[in-house]
Design a protein around this motif. Sequence first.
Motif, PDB file in Angstrom:
ATOM      1  N   MET A  10       1.043  -1.276  -0.215  1.00  0.00           N
ATOM      2  CA  MET A  10      -0.169  -0.133   0.381  1.00  0.00           C
ATOM      3  C   MET A  10       1.001   1.186  -0.042  1.00  0.00           C
ATOM      4  N   PRO A  11       1.198   1.833  -1.356  1.00  0.00           N
ATOM      5  CA  PRO A  11       2.302   2.794  -1.090  1.00  0.00           C
ATOM      6  C   PRO A  11       1.965   4.116  -0.649  1.00  0.00           C
ATOM      7  N   TYR A  12       2.450   5.025   0.012  1.00  0.00           N
ATOM      8  CA  TYR A  12       2.082   5.803   0.617  1.00  0.00           C
ATOM      9  C   TYR A  12       2.677   7.197   0.171  1.00  0.00           C
ATOM     10  N   GLU A  52      -4.857   1.693  -4.412  1.00  0.00           N
ATOM     11  CA  GLU A  52      -4.379   1.563  -3.114  1.00  0.00           C
ATOM     12  C   GLU A  52      -2.969   2.869  -2.754  1.00  0.00           C
ATOM     13  N   PHE A  53      -2.496   4.287  -4.168  1.00  0.00           N
ATOM     14  CA  PHE A  53      -1.958   4.747  -3.774  1.00  0.00           C
ATOM     15  C   PHE A  53      -2.525   6.200  -3.131  1.00  0.00           C
ATOM     16  N   TRP A 107      -0.889   8.230  11.772  1.00  0.00           N
ATOM     17  CA  TRP A 107       0.287   9.082  12.071  1.00  0.00           C
ATOM     18  C   TRP A 107       0.082  10.070  10.976  1.00  0.00           C
ATOM     19  N   TYR A 166      -7.474  10.109   1.744  1.00  0.00           N
ATOM     20  CA  TYR A 166      -7.074   8.603   1.804  1.00  0.00           C
ATOM     21  C   TYR A 166      -6.904   7.531   3.424  1.00  0.00           C
ATOM     22  N   ARG A 167      -6.681   6.575   2.840  1.00  0.00           N
ATOM     23  CA  ARG A 167      -7.450   5.379   3.631  1.00  0.00           C
ATOM     24  C   ARG A 167      -6.289   5.742   4.851  1.00  0.00           C
ATOM     25  N   GLU A 168      -5.280   5.969   5.234  1.00  0.00           N
ATOM     26  CA  GLU A 168      -4.593   6.188   6.215  1.00  0.00           C
ATOM     27  C   GLU A 168      -5.193   7.490   6.854  1.00  0.00           C
TER      28      GLU A 168
END
Lengths: 460, 460
Positions: free
Chosen positions: A1-3, A311-312, B28, B35-37
């Motif tokens: 999952m590239p952040y 997932e980017f 964090w 986005y998901r994070e």
Amino acid sequence: MPYFDAASAAPLHPVARQALLAALDEGWADPARLYREGRRARLLLDAAREAAAEAVGCRPDELVFTSSGTTAVHAGIAGALSGRRRVGRHLAHSAVEHSSVLHSAAAHEAAGGSCTEVPVDRFGAVDPAAFDAALRADTALACLQSANHEVGTEQPVAEVAALCAGAGVPLLVDAAQSLGWGPVPAGWSLLTASAHKWGGPAGVGLLAVRKGTRFSPQGPAGERESGRAPGFENLPAIVAAAASLRAVRDGAAAEAVRLRALVDRIRSVVAERVPDVEVVGDPVRRLPHLVTFSCLYVDGETLLHELDRREFSVSSGSSCTSSTLTPSHVLKAMGVLSEGNVRVSLPPGTAGADVDRFLEVLPGVVAEVREGLGAPASAAPSPGPAASLVVDALGRRCPIPVIELAKVIGEVAVGATVTVLADDEAARLDIPAWCEMRGQEYVGEEPADRGSAYVVRRLS
Amino acid sequence: MPYFDAASAAPLHPVARQALLAALDEGWADPARLYREGRRARLLLDAAREAAAEAVGCRPDELVFTSSGTTAVHAGIAGALSGRRRVGRHLAHSAVEHSSVLHSAAAHEAAGGSCTEVPVDRFGAVDPAAFDAALRADTALACLQSANHEVGTEQPVAEVAALCAGAGVPLLVDAAQSLGWGPVPAGWSLLTASAHKWGGPAGVGLLAVRKGTRFSPQGPAGERESGRAPGFENLPAIVAAAASLRAVRDGAAAEAVRLRALVDRIRSVVAERVPDVEVVGDPVRRLPHLVTFSCLYVDGETLLHELDRREFSVSSGSSCTSSTLTPSHVLKAMGVLSEGNVRVSLPPGTAGADVDRFLEVLPGVVAEVREGLGAPASAAPSPGPAASLVVDALGRRCPIPVIELAKVIGEVAVGATVTVLADDEAARLDIPAWCEMRGQEYVGEEPADRGSAYVVRRLS
């Protein structure tokens, strides 16, 4: 999952995590107390200050820890302006500073001060001569970021610092985006930074004030951090911030080379594979890990959503992804396209394979979003018979006004005009940018009953 | 190693530690991102806000997280004063508020506002009628702590809240010391608290503002936390703060009973075993875990140092342990002795055996410190022949002026006076307190060439 949004917040560095855990056990007490838990906390605080000062390039007693980069900027600007109030109440800053600087400037103006916003070129950089021209006899403070947070462009800090020194004006450098990559060029009077941008924890900012800089802390008095940052010290986070800054710096030179190459690859492949795209920011004088581009006829929110589904994680300065309904002030100041804007900022350790996958996925996603919006094809249509046309895009949000313009430009004759009626703020930026990209003439903006009328003349 | 200074900072609660660790991995990213994070971070932030609001007794949208209890107080007072600026610029607060309130009040006065300090009784509590009398037609805000941080006395919050409501004045309650023990009585308009006081991490404060309370955030604008707390949210710490508040509250009732009994034991045994001691604060209407006492003829710093050598960590409001050279403003407002002051605040889980050991050790340590200072014996000497005497204690710091007074009181006849020349701030508080404890008459203070002349008449 590239952040790919390190410029917003970086995941916690392993060294930060380790230091935080150790300091939770050793550093929870009040460092102002005389008993052993307090003395232990004081030792940790002193060591963290020394480490951070070394990385910043200042004396430990010139540096305090604040609760965030934003509060460091607020406190730094307010304290410096007040410290030099006798000189005058003028503040000079670039047009592309972080919102914490712009909000401080707005508060200063509301309180009776005056501000000059120094414009930037199409790459987002200030011209040192223009910055110099903004310095006046009554200038109390100048602010310039080390590098821009949205487009990555490095500012000519050393040159501007020399000009400020010549004019006797202290310079505050907001180093939030660059401090993890290396020290700021010498010559600053005040420096601010934010730990969670370099892989430290949230809750820690740095404010360094060079000895000899007039500084008068504002707001209620405080006993902590030399009276420059109120409230109980967030010691475990401070310890983690200092430890991770040192660790990040140790690997910064090598990682910068690697990420710079990845970003160069993004810059060239995006320009090559995505039609109607504008890659912005200085291609050379820039942060190693950050690149921004904007895609014509693309709705930023949908684009981000589709990239997230794949997932980017990236961010955007488009008005169509923000809650403010206005495009990023940085893109605006640069005069570049804001619709379909994507900022990619790679955290240290980003795998090249993830970047490759992003570049494979992106063109299809952009095409899909465009198709969904009924965007016109890239090729310019042959001139039509109409003399001139008016397109009503009132109440339609970015990127629709530009799409409507592109749809009808084919219908008018060369030399004729299309007038777009629009009340979306982004149109003011994106219609001229479209003209620039398409080789058409942007005639100008006229007031209308609702919104504005943007006039475009067909040249080809 | 018994740590008895929970009122300064409590060691991290195990639940806080666990929640912090989990949130470092999950929380964090920027909760404002799509986005998901970012969404994950937003969910954590929302859940933390709901949990904290439930513990506070307010709606989640009434509560924001600040970077400390101090910044919560600063922001709360400044925002409430500004929100009601049209009503007037008067602020009423008790004389024994936390320094963050007093510093806010001082900043308000410096900016042209006016303040009324409501006095307290010898136990440290305000009289509701006196508080009511301080409310004026132009009162913009009233501030009252839920319980005092130095002596533990609970304030009559419900009564004062009702009086404020009657006068149409919003009440800010600083609940920093009590929130872990239970909710604040209803009726407040603004409430502030500090997580590291209840076993949460440093770096988190709470500011709740009831709907309908006029509030105008001060300082540069901010996008975060409803514009009431600038800077990137310190999410892992916020999550840990909320989780630990809930956990601490779950055990609070039972632990309060246990600590209350331990503190009762300290109160009675100290008064019994240590000669010339004044145990201060309300013995009944008080925080469960906190007690303060002052020892005549004792140097606070030496006492703390000796207790630390025996592994007891306590704090002190004596001027002889602070860097300001003035005794605690709380002890001063109460009119009680400040020299040899010790505050004991027990963290949850404190072992009864540790308290017993403290009570065994303390009398010997006090006696030792007194011996080192050449303090006089406790028993009043038989009257001497001298008509009156002047003692020069200029340049001597607390507790020396009082020791010198006690040494010579035996030399003068009943009805005669001793005049103490002193320039230590503590003398102003401690000489009258000594007279009260010794049954001698404090005649008053007269200006002198240097410092002041304190006149004491021998009555017995």
